[in-house]
Motif scaffolding. Structure first.
Motif, mmCIF file in Angstrom:
data_model
loop_
_atom_site.group_PDB
_atom_site.id
_atom_site.type_symbol
_atom_site.label_atom_id
_atom_site.label_comp_id
_atom_site.label_asym_id
_atom_site.label_seq_id
_atom_site.Cartn_x
_atom_site.Cartn_y
_atom_site.Cartn_z
ATOM 1 N N VAL A 25 -3.376 6.651 3.113
ATOM 2 C CA VAL A 25 -4.587 6.738 3.663
ATOM 3 C C VAL A 25 -4.899 8.638 3.256
ATOM 4 O O VAL A 25 -4.507 8.997 3.283
ATOM 5 N N THR A 26 -5.895 8.656 2.604
ATOM 6 C CA THR A 26 -6.438 9.510 2.423
ATOM 7 C C THR A 26 -7.753 10.390 3.103
ATOM 8 O O THR A 26 -8.983 8.792 3.939
ATOM 9 N N GLY A 27 -8.411 11.326 3.533
ATOM 10 C CA GLY A 27 -9.517 11.753 4.161
ATOM 11 C C GLY A 27 -10.641 10.830 3.012
ATOM 12 O O GLY A 27 -11.671 11.208 3.529
ATOM 13 N N GLN A 28 -10.859 10.136 1.936
ATOM 14 C CA GLN A 28 -12.090 10.072 1.574
ATOM 15 C C GLN A 28 -11.954 8.451 1.524
ATOM 16 O O GLN A 28 -12.678 7.509 1.330
ATOM 17 N N GLY A 29 -11.051 7.433 1.260
ATOM 18 C CA GLY A 29 -10.477 6.143 1.389
ATOM 19 C C GLY A 29 -8.420 5.968 1.660
ATOM 20 O O GLY A 29 -7.947 6.635 2.124
ATOM 21 N N VAL A 30 -9.137 5.009 1.344
ATOM 22 C CA VAL A 30 -6.954 4.240 0.952
ATOM 23 C C VAL A 30 -6.922 4.294 -0.869
ATOM 24 O O VAL A 30 -7.753 3.990 -1.798
ATOM 25 N N CYS A 31 -5.563 4.741 -0.927
ATOM 26 C CA CYS A 31 -4.895 4.140 -2.239
ATOM 27 C C CYS A 31 -4.751 3.316 -2.483
ATOM 28 O O CYS A 31 -3.373 2.891 -1.220
ATOM 29 N N VAL A 32 -4.025 2.887 -2.939
ATOM 30 C CA VAL A 32 -3.460 1.233 -3.319
ATOM 31 C C VAL A 32 -2.134 1.634 -4.680
ATOM 32 O O VAL A 32 -2.555 1.465 -6.017
ATOM 33 N N ARG A 33 -1.276 0.749 -4.776
ATOM 34 C CA ARG A 33 -0.346 0.864 -5.557
ATOM 35 C C ARG A 33 0.262 -0.082 -5.302
ATOM 36 O O ARG A 33 0.816 -0.756 -5.011
ATOM 37 N N ASP A 34 0.817 -0.212 -6.756
ATOM 38 C CA ASP A 34 2.005 -1.356 -7.171
ATOM 39 C C ASP A 34 3.579 -1.054 -5.741
ATOM 40 O O ASP A 34 3.854 0.397 -7.229
ATOM 41 N N SER A 35 4.317 -1.504 -5.908
ATOM 42 C CA SER A 35 5.763 -0.751 -5.214
ATOM 43 C C SER A 35 6.837 -0.632 -6.399
ATOM 44 O O SER A 35 7.819 -0.158 -5.528
ATOM 45 N N LYS A 36 6.826 -1.835 -7.021
ATOM 46 C CA LYS A 36 7.296 -2.164 -7.438
ATOM 47 C C LYS A 36 7.102 -1.335 -9.009
ATOM 48 O O LYS A 36 8.409 -1.060 -9.397
ATOM 49 N N ASP A 37 5.998 -1.018 -9.382
ATOM 50 C CA ASP A 37 5.723 -0.050 -10.403
ATOM 51 C C ASP A 37 5.447 1.897 -10.111
ATOM 52 O O ASP A 37 3.722 1.400 -10.492
ATOM 53 N N VAL A 38 5.711 2.485 -9.071
ATOM 54 C CA VAL A 38 4.796 3.450 -8.247
ATOM 55 C C VAL A 38 4.650 4.268 -10.002
ATOM 56 O O VAL A 38 3.736 5.224 -9.604
ATOM 57 N N ALA A 39 5.172 4.740 -10.892
ATOM 58 C CA ALA A 39 4.740 5.699 -11.715
ATOM 59 C C ALA A 39 3.585 5.364 -12.920
ATOM 60 O O ALA A 39 2.492 5.724 -13.074
ATOM 61 N N ARG A 40 3.153 3.638 -12.401
ATOM 62 C CA ARG A 40 1.561 2.972 -12.946
ATOM 63 C C ARG A 40 0.974 3.857 -11.831
ATOM 64 O O ARG A 40 0.541 4.087 -10.362
ATOM 65 N N PRO A 41 -0.531 4.631 -12.283
ATOM 66 C CA PRO A 41 -1.891 4.658 -11.809
ATOM 67 C C PRO A 41 -2.392 3.983 -10.609
ATOM 68 O O PRO A 41 -1.760 2.796 -10.541
ATOM 69 N N HIS A 42 -2.456 3.887 -8.985
ATOM 70 C CA HIS A 42 -3.576 3.961 -7.994
ATOM 71 C C HIS A 42 -4.543 3.850 -8.278
ATOM 72 O O HIS A 42 -5.043 4.358 -9.877
ATOM 73 N N PHE A 43 -5.249 2.661 -7.749
ATOM 74 C CA PHE A 43 -6.089 2.992 -7.408
ATOM 75 C C PHE A 43 -7.005 3.165 -5.902
ATOM 76 O O PHE A 43 -6.071 3.053 -4.908
ATOM 77 N N ALA A 44 -7.888 4.006 -6.043
ATOM 78 C CA ALA A 44 -8.418 4.128 -4.654
ATOM 79 C C ALA A 44 -10.135 3.313 -4.873
ATOM 80 O O ALA A 44 -10.741 2.936 -5.177
ATOM 81 N N VAL A 45 -10.112 2.697 -2.885
ATOM 82 C CA VAL A 45 -11.131 2.580 -2.716
ATOM 83 C C VAL A 45 -12.251 3.544 -1.122
ATOM 84 O O VAL A 45 -10.849 3.880 -0.673
ATOM 85 N N GLY A 46 -12.989 3.208 -0.896
ATOM 86 C CA GLY A 46 -13.300 3.629 0.029
ATOM 87 C C GLY A 46 -13.216 3.426 1.173
ATOM 88 O O GLY A 46 -12.613 1.841 1.454
ATOM 89 N N ARG A 47 -13.159 3.945 2.707
ATOM 90 C CA ARG A 47 -13.256 3.206 3.890
ATOM 91 C C ARG A 47 -14.103 1.875 4.338
ATOM 92 O O ARG A 47 -13.359 1.317 4.680
ATOM 93 N N GLU A 48 -15.153 2.195 4.261
ATOM 94 C CA GLU A 48 -16.157 0.791 4.116
ATOM 95 C C GLU A 48 -15.484 -0.491 3.534
ATOM 96 O O GLU A 48 -15.253 -1.443 3.844
#
Length: 60
Positions: A25-48
């Protein structure tokens, strides 16, 4: 990719290497990543958008 995030998995996640995501959780929203491959980039979505996703999942 930032490593300053505090990532966590759901308490429903198994410890057997099951398919899972992690969120941060960030100030702007939520970041999501694959727990098995944390080296790959995450993606982010807004709170809404995250709230709508959670409501959708809860109704399923």
């Amino acid at each position: 990719m930032s490593t300053d995030f505090v990532w966590f998995k759901s308490s429903y996640s198994g410890s057997q290497g099951d398919d899972c995501i992690e969120v941060a959780v960030t100030g702007q929203g939520v970041c999501v990543r694959d727990s098995k491959d944390v080296a790959r980039p995450h993606f982010a979505v807004g709170r809404e958008e995250w709230t709508r996703f959670l409501e959708f999942v809860a109704d399923a």
